[in-house]
Design a protein around this motif. Structure first.
Motif, PDB file in Angstrom:
ATOM      1  N   ARG A 156      53.124  38.808  25.621  1.00  0.00           N
ATOM      2  CA  ARG A 156      51.700  39.028  25.933  1.00  0.00           C
ATOM      3  C   ARG A 156      51.445  38.624  27.370  1.00  0.00           C
ATOM      4  N   SER A 157      50.336  39.071  27.890  1.00  0.00           N
ATOM      5  CA  SER A 157      50.084  38.923  29.325  1.00  0.00           C
ATOM      6  C   SER A 157      49.830  37.487  29.756  1.00  0.00           C
ATOM      7  N   ASN A 158      49.635  36.585  28.797  1.00  0.00           N
ATOM      8  CA  ASN A 158      49.427  35.184  29.170  1.00  0.00           C
ATOM      9  C   ASN A 158      50.752  34.418  29.310  1.00  0.00           C
ATOM     10  N   MET A 159      51.867  35.150  29.205  1.00  0.00           N
ATOM     11  CA  MET A 159      53.189  34.558  29.359  1.00  0.00           C
ATOM     12  C   MET A 159      53.946  35.316  30.441  1.00  0.00           C
ATOM     13  N   ASP A 160      54.989  34.677  31.016  1.00  0.00           N
ATOM     14  CA  ASP A 160      55.823  35.410  31.952  1.00  0.00           C
ATOM     15  C   ASP A 160      57.284  35.482  31.504  1.00  0.00           C
ATOM     16  N   LYS A 161      57.609  34.797  30.425  1.00  0.00           N
ATOM     17  CA  LYS A 161      58.981  34.828  29.929  1.00  0.00           C
ATOM     18  C   LYS A 161      58.971  34.544  28.441  1.00  0.00           C
ATOM     19  N   ARG A 162      59.855  35.236  27.743  1.00  0.00           N
ATOM     20  CA  ARG A 162      60.004  34.965  26.313  1.00  0.00           C
ATOM     21  C   ARG A 162      61.455  35.242  25.945  1.00  0.00           C
ATOM     22  N   GLN A 163      62.009  34.356  25.136  1.00  0.00           N
ATOM     23  CA  GLN A 163      63.428  34.508  24.772  1.00  0.00           C
ATOM     24  C   GLN A 163      63.589  34.742  23.293  1.00  0.00           C
ATOM     25  N   GLY A 164      64.578  35.581  22.978  1.00  0.00           N
ATOM     26  CA  GLY A 164      64.954  35.793  21.605  1.00  0.00           C
ATOM     27  C   GLY A 164      66.442  35.550  21.472  1.00  0.00           C
ATOM     28  N   GLN A 165      67.023  36.113  20.451  1.00  0.00           N
ATOM     29  CA  GLN A 165      68.455  35.955  20.279  1.00  0.00           C
ATOM     30  C   GLN A 165      69.175  36.922  21.221  1.00  0.00           C
ATOM     31  N   ARG A 166      69.820  36.423  22.228  1.00  0.00           N
ATOM     32  CA  ARG A 166      70.558  37.182  23.256  1.00  0.00           C
ATOM     33  C   ARG A 166      69.665  38.036  24.137  1.00  0.00           C
ATOM     34  N   VAL A 167      68.382  38.031  23.921  1.00  0.00           N
ATOM     35  CA  VAL A 167      67.487  38.840  24.760  1.00  0.00           C
ATOM     36  C   VAL A 167      66.402  37.966  25.368  1.00  0.00           C
ATOM     37  N   THR A 168      66.009  38.351  26.584  1.00  0.00           N
ATOM     38  CA  THR A 168      64.925  37.683  27.291  1.00  0.00           C
ATOM     39  C   THR A 168      64.060  38.755  27.922  1.00  0.00           C
ATOM     40  N   VAL A 169      62.755  38.615  27.797  1.00  0.00           N
ATOM     41  CA  VAL A 169      61.840  39.533  28.463  1.00  0.00           C
ATOM     42  C   VAL A 169      61.102  38.748  29.539  1.00  0.00           C
TER      43      VAL A 169
END
Lengths: 113, 116
Positions: free
Chosen positions: B51-64
């Motif tokens: 969401r636009s209130n974040m600049d990074k988010r991590q999952g399993q082996r993936v990062t946005v």
């Protein structure tokens, strides 16, 4: 894991015929969507449906298209008089709310001859 | 007009390497961004969202990563595997987007090819 299902997987029809594409959304989801993807192109939004009525629709969703939730589980897309340019993959999706993740079905490949 | 697009149509990487897939968006009102993976003959599969209130988010082996200043979104896949071969789409959602308040606006897709 719950998933969206669609039938049929493939549909071939003659130009001018009516087709109905069927979807079973995830059971606790309240928002339902149809998208299409013409071969080699991006996925395009057609329509969203909530509380037994259309919530939003795109310019693609003209009078030849209609959607219906005929019972508690199915969600259908009807194309009244198919045209050659309606040939595409049609994806159904569902979500718990309009602000949550949309989960997609496997699609129906429609070919209009 | 508003659009979401991808810089590269095809990305080829060696198995085990990291992949970075990029996406540019033009609608500054977008507040929700999603990456989908589409394998041949299948529907888009959700990977990760932000969401636009974040600049990074991590999952399993993936990062946005989301850079709202330049309206850029990226998907990083660590230690790519053969099963990662697919077309990756970014999608965005927000008021006044091309898809309306409910519909997602998709980019054209990047085909990720994993070389053995």
């Amino acid at each position: 894991e719950p998933e969206v299902t669609q039938t049929p997987s493939h549909q071939v029809t003659q130009m001018g015929q009516e087709v109905i594409l069927r979807c079973v959304p995830i059971s606790n989801h309240l928002y339902f969507y149809w998208y299409r993807q013409i071969l080699g192109q991006k996925v395009e939004f057609l329509v969203s449906f909530y509380n037994n009525e259309i919530s939003e629709k795109s310019e693609i969703f003209d009078d030849q298209f209609s959607v219906e939730r005929p019972d508690g589980s199915n969600f259908t897309l009807k194309i009244r008089s198919t045209k050659l340019e309606d040939s595409a993959m049609y994806f159904c999706a569902s979500s718990t709310s309009s602000q949550e993740t949309q989960y997609f079905g496997p699609g129906t490949r429609l070919l209009v001859l | 007009g508003e659009s979401v697009g991808l810089h590269l149509p095809t990305l080829s990487v060696q198995e085990g390497d990291n992949s970075i897939i990029n996406c540019a968006y033009s609608n500054s009102a977008s507040d929700y961004f999603i990456w989908y993976k589409q394998e041949s003959g299948k529907g888009p599969q959700f990977i990760i969202d932000i969401r636009s209130n974040m600049d990074k988010r991590q999952g399993q082996r993936v990062t946005v990563l989301l850079n709202k200043t330049v309206k850029h979104l990226s998907l990083q896949i660590a230690a790519t595997q053969p099963g990662d071969s697919a077309v990756y789409f970014c999608a965005e959602k927000g008021m006044d987007s091309g898809g309306g308040a409910d519909g997602l606006t998709f980019g054209k897709g990047t085909h990720l090819i994993i070389q053995p």
